[in-house]
Design an enzyme around this catalytic site. Structure first.
Site, PDB file in Angstrom:
ATOM      1  N   THR A  98      31.022  38.718  26.908  1.00  0.00           N
ATOM      2  CA  THR A  98      29.687  38.263  27.281  1.00  0.00           C
ATOM      3  C   THR A  98      28.756  39.460  27.196  1.00  0.00           C
ATOM      4  O   THR A  98      29.126  40.567  27.599  1.00  0.00           O
ATOM      5  CB  THR A  98      29.662  37.683  28.714  1.00  0.00           C
ATOM      6  OG1 THR A  98      30.167  38.658  29.637  1.00  0.00           O
ATOM      7  CG2 THR A  98      30.517  36.419  28.798  1.00  0.00           C
ATOM      8  N   SER A 105      29.641  45.246  -3.262  1.00  0.00           N
ATOM      9  CA  SER A 105      28.696  46.340  -3.480  1.00  0.00           C
ATOM     10  C   SER A 105      28.747  46.814  -4.925  1.00  0.00           C
ATOM     11  O   SER A 105      29.802  46.820  -5.559  1.00  0.00           O
ATOM     12  CB  SER A 105      29.014  47.504  -2.542  1.00  0.00           C
ATOM     13  OG  SER A 105      28.181  48.618  -2.831  1.00  0.00           O
ATOM     14  N   SER A 106      27.590  47.237  -5.402  1.00  0.00           N
ATOM     15  CA  SER A 106      27.520  47.816  -6.748  1.00  0.00           C
ATOM     16  C   SER A 106      27.750  49.318  -6.720  1.00  0.00           C
ATOM     17  O   SER A 106      27.841  49.955  -7.773  1.00  0.00           O
ATOM     18  CB  SER A 106      26.145  47.523  -7.362  1.00  0.00           C
ATOM     19  OG  SER A 106      25.124  48.129  -6.579  1.00  0.00           O
ATOM     20  N   ASN A 162       0.643   3.360   1.992  1.00  0.00           N
ATOM     21  CA  ASN A 162       0.790   3.692   3.403  1.00  0.00           C
ATOM     22  C   ASN A 162       1.921   2.943   4.102  1.00  0.00           C
ATOM     23  O   ASN A 162       2.282   3.292   5.231  1.00  0.00           O
ATOM     24  CB  ASN A 162      -0.529   3.448   4.131  1.00  0.00           C
ATOM     25  CG  ASN A 162      -1.654   4.253   3.530  1.00  0.00           C
ATOM     26  OD1 ASN A 162      -1.426   5.194   2.780  1.00  0.00           O
ATOM     27  ND2 ASN A 162      -2.889   3.878   3.837  1.00  0.00           N
ATOM     28  N   SER A 178       0.869  -1.175   0.000  1.00  0.00           N
ATOM     29  CA  SER A 178       0.000   0.000   0.000  1.00  0.00           C
ATOM     30  C   SER A 178       0.905   1.223   0.000  1.00  0.00           C
ATOM     31  O   SER A 178       2.056   1.148   0.452  1.00  0.00           O
ATOM     32  CB  SER A 178      -0.886   0.015   1.250  1.00  0.00           C
ATOM     33  OG  SER A 178      -1.477   1.296   1.451  1.00  0.00           O
TER      34      SER A 178
END
Length: 470
Positions: A189, A320-321, A144, A142
Site C-alpha cells: 500500500t 530499444s534501438s 433528428n 428526419s
C-alpha cells in the site's frame, strides 16, 4: 451514365456528380464542406448497418401504411438489406464530424440507398422521379430521429463486442489466479510493504474488477434501447403517420433482435443525449480500471533485475534501438494509451452533450465519433491484453518468497500475540539490522519457533486455508 459525370440538383443549384458513385449532390457538398478528420462514416460498419436497418424499417412501415408504393418500397428494402450485409460501405464517404446534426450522414444514406434501389429496378442512377432520396427513402423521417436511432443501434452492437473482449480478459486473469494460487508475495500500500498475499489473489482481483464493469456496461446499454424514431424534426411527429412510430419500432426490433421501445415523450427524447453520456462515463470507468491493471503489470515486471522483478511479461518485440537485450512492456503501454483516449473522449462527449440547445443537440456527430471510437478501441485493447500479454506471464517465485521472508510487514501477523508496541519495536529492529522478523521474535523470547511457524505460515498470512483442509 456513359460519361464521367451525371448532373444532380439541390437547393443551391446543379452539380456534376461522378457517374460511378452511388451518392449524390448532398453528399458531394458535405465532402466539400467538411474536410475535418479524414475519417469517413464507413469507418464504423455498425453505424452504416444501423442506418440501413433504420431505412429498411421505415420503408416497410410506409408500405404497410399505404404511403409508399410496394415496388419502390421493396427495392429500397432490398438495397438496405445489401448494405446491412456489408455491400456499398465504401460509398458512405462523408466525414464523421460534420455540421448539421448528422444531416449529411442521413443524406449520404438516402442517396446511396435510392441509387441502388434504382439499379435493382432496372433504372439508372439519379432518375429520382422513380425513387427519390427524400420523397421515398426518407419518407416520414428526419435526420433528428433517424441519426440518433442509428447511433444507438451502432453503439449497442459494438458494446456487445466490447463485453465479449472484456469477458476474454477476465477469463485470462482468472486462469492466472488459479495458476498462481500458491505463490506467496508481499502486498503493498502506498508502494510500501503491507502484508503478504498470493499472486493468485492479485490476478483474481483483476478478474473481479473486469467482471463488475461488464455488468455496468450491460446496464448502461439498456438505456439506449429507447429510441425517438417517429418523432421527425423535434419530436412532434410532423409528416409521419399516427401509426408509424409504433410500426417502425416493431419492424426495427425484428430486424435487430433488440427489444426497442419508443420514448414516451418524443420531444424530450429528441433533445436529450443523456444515455450517451451515461455509456461514456461507464466506458471511462472501465478504462480507468484496465489502465490500473496495466500500471500494476508494468510495476511488478519492472527491472527485471533492478526493479520489482516479481513477474515476467512475455517478450513480444525488441525494446530499444540502442540498448541490446532490452524488452519493454509494450502491451500494457498501448492499452494504457487507449485508456487515456477513452478518458479524453468522455470529456468531449460531455461537452458536446452540454452544448445542446432547445429542441435538438447539434453535436451528436462528435458524440457518435468519440463514443464509437472508445468502444472499438477499448475492445481491441482488452483483446490484445488478453491474448498477447496475460497468458504468457510467469512468476519469479523464489524472489517473491524471499521478499516476504525479509519484509518487516509480516510483523502485523504477530500483533494479536505480542501487541502493537512490541510488534513496532520488532519491525524497527528488523529494518535496522536487515534481519528477519521471525529470527528476532524467537531470539528475543517473544515467541517460540513453533509459534512463529504457525503465525507466519503462508495460509495464515494470506487468509487462505491449508491445502489439506480444502
Amino acid at each position: 451514365m456513359a460519361g464521367l459525370h451525371r448532373s444532380e440538383h439541390d437547393l443551391l443549384g446543379d452539380r456534376d456528380v461522378p457517374s460511378d458513385v452511388y451518392w449524390g449532390v448532398h453528399t458531394l457538398r458535405a465532402l466539400e464542406n467538411f474536410p475535418i478528420t479524414g475519417v469517413p462514416i464507413s469507418k464504423y460498419p455498425a453505424l452504416v448497418r444501423a442506418l440501413a436497418l433504420t431505412k429498411s424499417a421505415a420503408a416497410f412501415s410506409n408500405r404497410e401504411l399505404g404511403l409508399l408504393d410496394a415496388v419502390k418500397a421493396d427495392a429500397i428494402i432490398a438495397a438496405c438489406r445489401e448494405i446491412a450485409d456489408g455491400a456499398l460501405h465504401e460509398q458512405f464517404v462523408v466525414d464523421v464530424i460534420q455540421g448539421g446534426a448528422g444531416t449529411s450522414t442521413n443524406m449520404n444514406a438516402n442517396e446511396v440507398i435510392a441509387n441502388r434501389a434504382l439499379e435493382l429496378m432496372g433504372r439508372t442512377r439519379s432518375t429520382y422521379t422513380c425513387v427519390h432520396p427524400l420523397e421515398h427513402v426518407n419518407l416520414g423521417q428526419s435526420t433528428n430521429d433517424v441519426y440518433p436511432t442509428a447511433v444507438k443501434l451502432a453503439v449497442r452492437s459494438t458494446l456487445s463486442d466490447l463485453e465479449a473482449a472484456l469477458a476474454q480478459l477476465a477469463a485470462a486473469c482468472a486462469a492466472k489466479a488459479l495458476e498462481f494460487a500458491d505463490v506467496i508475495k508481499m502486498g503493498r500500500t502506498q508502494l510500501q510493504d503491507a502484508v503478504p498475499m498470493t499472486l493468485g489473489q492479485e490476478f483474481g482481483t483483476y478478474a473481479v474488477m473486469i467482471g463488475e464493469d461488464i455488468h455496468r456496461l450491460d446496464e448502461a446499454a439498456r438505456l439506449i434501447d429507447e429510441i425517438n424514431l417517429g418523432g421527425t424534426a423535434i419530436g412532434t411527429g410532423l409528416n409521419s403517420h399516427p401509426r408509424y412510430a409504433e410500426m417502425v419500432r416493431a419492424e426495427l426490433s425484428r430486424l435487430t433482435g433488440l427489444e426497442l421501445v419508443t420514448a414516451t415523450d418524443l420531444l424530450e427524447a429528441t433533445q436529450d443525449v443523456g444515455a450517451f453520456v451515461q455509456i461514456s462515463g461507464t466506458l471511462k470507468r472501465t478504462a480507468v480500471k484496465v489502465s490500473k491493471i496495466c500500471n500494476d503489470l508494468r510495476l511488478l515486471s519492472s527491472g527485471p533485475r533492478a526493479g520489482f522483478g516479481e513477474i515476467n511479461l512475455p517478450a513480444v518485440q525488441a525494446g530499444s534501438s540502442i540498448m541490446p537485450g532490452k524488452v519493454n512492456p509494450v502491451i500494457p503501454e498501448v492499452v494504457t494509451q487507449v485508456a487515456y483516449e477513452v478518458i479524453g473522449n468522455d470529456l468531449a462527449i460531455t461537452m458536446a452533450a452540454e452544448a445542446g440547445q432547445l429542441q435538438l443537440n447539434a453535436f451528436e456527430p462528435l458524440i457518435a465519433h468519440k463514443l464509437l471510437d472508445s468502444i472499438m478501441h477499448l475492445a481491441n485493447a482488452a483483446r490484445t491484453l488478453a491474448e498477447r500479454c496475460i497468458p504468457g506471464i510467469t512468476a519469479n517465485v523464489d524472489r517473491m518468497r524471499s521478499t516476504v521472508e525479509r519484509s518487516a510487514g509480516v510483523v502485523t501477523a504477530l500483533n494479536p500475540r505480542i501487541g502493537y508496541d512490541a510488534a513496532t519495536e520488532l519491525a524497527a529492529r528488523a529494518l535496522a539490522s536487515d534481519r528477519t522478523v521471525a529470527d528476532l521474535a524467537i531470539e528475543s523470547g517473544l515467541l517460540t519457533a513453533e509459534d512463529v511457524a504457525l503465525l507466519l505460515a503462508p495460509h495464515a498470512l494470506t487468509g487462505r486455508k491449508k491445502i489439506d483442509q480444502q
